[in-house]
Scaffold this active site. Structure first.
Site, mmCIF file in Angstrom:
data_model
loop_
_atom_site.group_PDB
_atom_site.id
_atom_site.type_symbol
_atom_site.label_atom_id
_atom_site.label_comp_id
_atom_site.label_asym_id
_atom_site.label_seq_id
_atom_site.Cartn_x
_atom_site.Cartn_y
_atom_site.Cartn_z
ATOM 1 C CE LYS A 14 46.366 69.364 74.347
ATOM 2 N NZ LYS A 14 45.572 70.476 73.793
ATOM 3 N NE ARG A 89 39.945 67.563 76.322
ATOM 4 C CZ ARG A 89 40.630 67.178 75.265
ATOM 5 N NH1 ARG A 89 41.515 66.235 75.339
ATOM 6 N NH2 ARG A 89 40.432 67.758 74.107
ATOM 7 N NE ARG A 128 43.647 70.529 64.621
ATOM 8 C CZ ARG A 128 43.682 70.448 65.950
ATOM 9 N NH1 ARG A 128 44.842 70.311 66.567
ATOM 10 N NH2 ARG A 128 42.595 70.496 66.659
ATOM 11 N NE ARG A 140 40.188 67.056 65.903
ATOM 12 C CZ ARG A 140 40.758 67.261 67.086
ATOM 13 N NH1 ARG A 140 42.063 67.211 67.214
ATOM 14 N NH2 ARG A 140 40.009 67.532 68.135
ATOM 15 N NE ARG A 151 38.006 70.680 69.969
ATOM 16 C CZ ARG A 151 38.764 70.893 68.890
ATOM 17 N NH1 ARG A 151 38.241 71.386 67.786
ATOM 18 N NH2 ARG A 151 40.025 70.602 68.922
HETATM 19 P P1 AMP Z 1 41.452 66.253 71.195
HETATM 20 O O1 AMP Z 1 41.918 65.521 69.987
HETATM 21 O O2 AMP Z 1 42.389 66.097 72.363
HETATM 22 O O3 AMP Z 1 41.114 67.690 70.922
HETATM 23 O O4 AMP Z 1 40.095 65.538 71.656
HETATM 24 C C1 AMP Z 1 38.961 65.521 70.806
HETATM 25 C C2 AMP Z 1 37.698 65.198 71.614
HETATM 26 O O5 AMP Z 1 37.815 63.893 72.212
HETATM 27 C C3 AMP Z 1 37.433 66.127 72.793
HETATM 28 O O6 AMP Z 1 36.763 67.309 72.401
HETATM 29 C C4 AMP Z 1 36.566 65.233 73.674
HETATM 30 O O7 AMP Z 1 35.252 65.099 73.167
HETATM 31 C C5 AMP Z 1 37.239 63.886 73.513
HETATM 32 N N1 AMP Z 1 38.327 63.697 74.497
HETATM 33 C C6 AMP Z 1 39.668 63.574 74.226
HETATM 34 N N2 AMP Z 1 40.365 63.403 75.360
HETATM 35 C C7 AMP Z 1 39.460 63.431 76.379
HETATM 36 C C8 AMP Z 1 39.574 63.339 77.788
HETATM 37 N N3 AMP Z 1 40.758 63.176 78.396
HETATM 38 N N4 AMP Z 1 38.421 63.404 78.519
HETATM 39 C C9 AMP Z 1 37.228 63.559 77.932
HETATM 40 N N5 AMP Z 1 37.045 63.674 76.600
HETATM 41 C C10 AMP Z 1 38.159 63.611 75.829
#
Ligand code: AMP
Length: 196
Positions: A14, A89, A128, A140, A151
């Site tokens: 994404k 999400r 990554r 990360r 996740r």
């Molecule tokens: P990502 O970078 O999109 O993988 O997001 C990393 C982490 O941020 C996720 O595992 C969640 O803990 C939190 N997070 C990101 N976007 C959301 C969302 N829309 N709703 C809830 N938690 C989020």
């Protein structure tokens, strides 16, 4: 305006596809994950609440993420449109997004789901993490096998049902995310041309 939502599990690509579309269309990329990581780093009240939840690979509360996205889509850099990467999400977030957009007389141009083979995601995530480490960038904290498992579970339980939500309302487009970056990009371009 070009308003896009990207759906797909962690590691689906994404972020990679979003970055390209930002350059192509001059729209803004809103990654709630990036925004939350920035908040954690800056030690803001949102960051303090989100830190442990994120490290465990669980989802931050709907209220927090809905609030940050609603504020951001009003900013001038989003005047031509936006890409939401990692939001919505949950069903609640998707409904809140539809409501906020309706209030602003806006709609989504396209919802695009990157469909991937789950068995191959962990190796993408490991890659990554290795690339970030090699480049001297911070790795990360949730790019570990244990947090990744959480996740994926959060994705399956809370995010995967969004495909049906958008499909019911005739807005879902799916793309095979296992193809090369270029092939995925050209499929996305076709969807966007058809949608505008
Ligand atoms: P990502 O970078 O999109 O993988 O997001 C990393 C982490 O941020 C996720 O595992 C969640 O803990 C939190 N997070 C990101 N976007 C959301 C969302 N829309 N709703 C809830 N938690 C989020």
């Amino acid at each position: 305006m070009m308003n896009i939502v990207f759906l797909g599990p962690p590691g689906a690509g994404k972020g990679t596809q979003s970055t390209r579309l930002v350059e192509k269309y001059g729209i803004c990329q809103l990654s709630t994950g990036d925004m939350l990581r920035a908040a954690v780093k800056a030690g803001t009240p949102v960051g303090l609440k989100a830190k442990a939840v994120m490290e465990a690979g669980e989802l931050v509360s709907d209220e927090i993420v809905i609030g940050i996205v609603s504020d951001r889509i009003e900013e001038p850099d989003c005047s031509k449109g936006f890409i939401l990467d990692g939001f919505p999400r949950t069903l609640k977030q998707a409904e809140a997004l539809d409501e906020r957009l309706a209030e602003k007389n806006m709609t989504l141009t396209a919802v695009i789901e990157l469909v991937v083979d789950e068995d191959r995601l962990l190796s993408r995530i490991e890659k990554r993490a290795a690339e970030a480490a090699a480049a001297g960038d911070p790795v990360r904290k949730d790019d570990t096998p244990q947090a990744f498992k959480e996740r994926m579970e959060a994705y399956r339980a809370q995010t995967a049902p969004l495909s049906a939500y958008y499909s019911r309302t005739g807005r879902l487009n799916t793309v095979d995310g296992m193809k090369s970056i270029e092939a995925v990009a050209s499929e996305i371009d076709e969807i966007l041309v058809a949608g505008t």
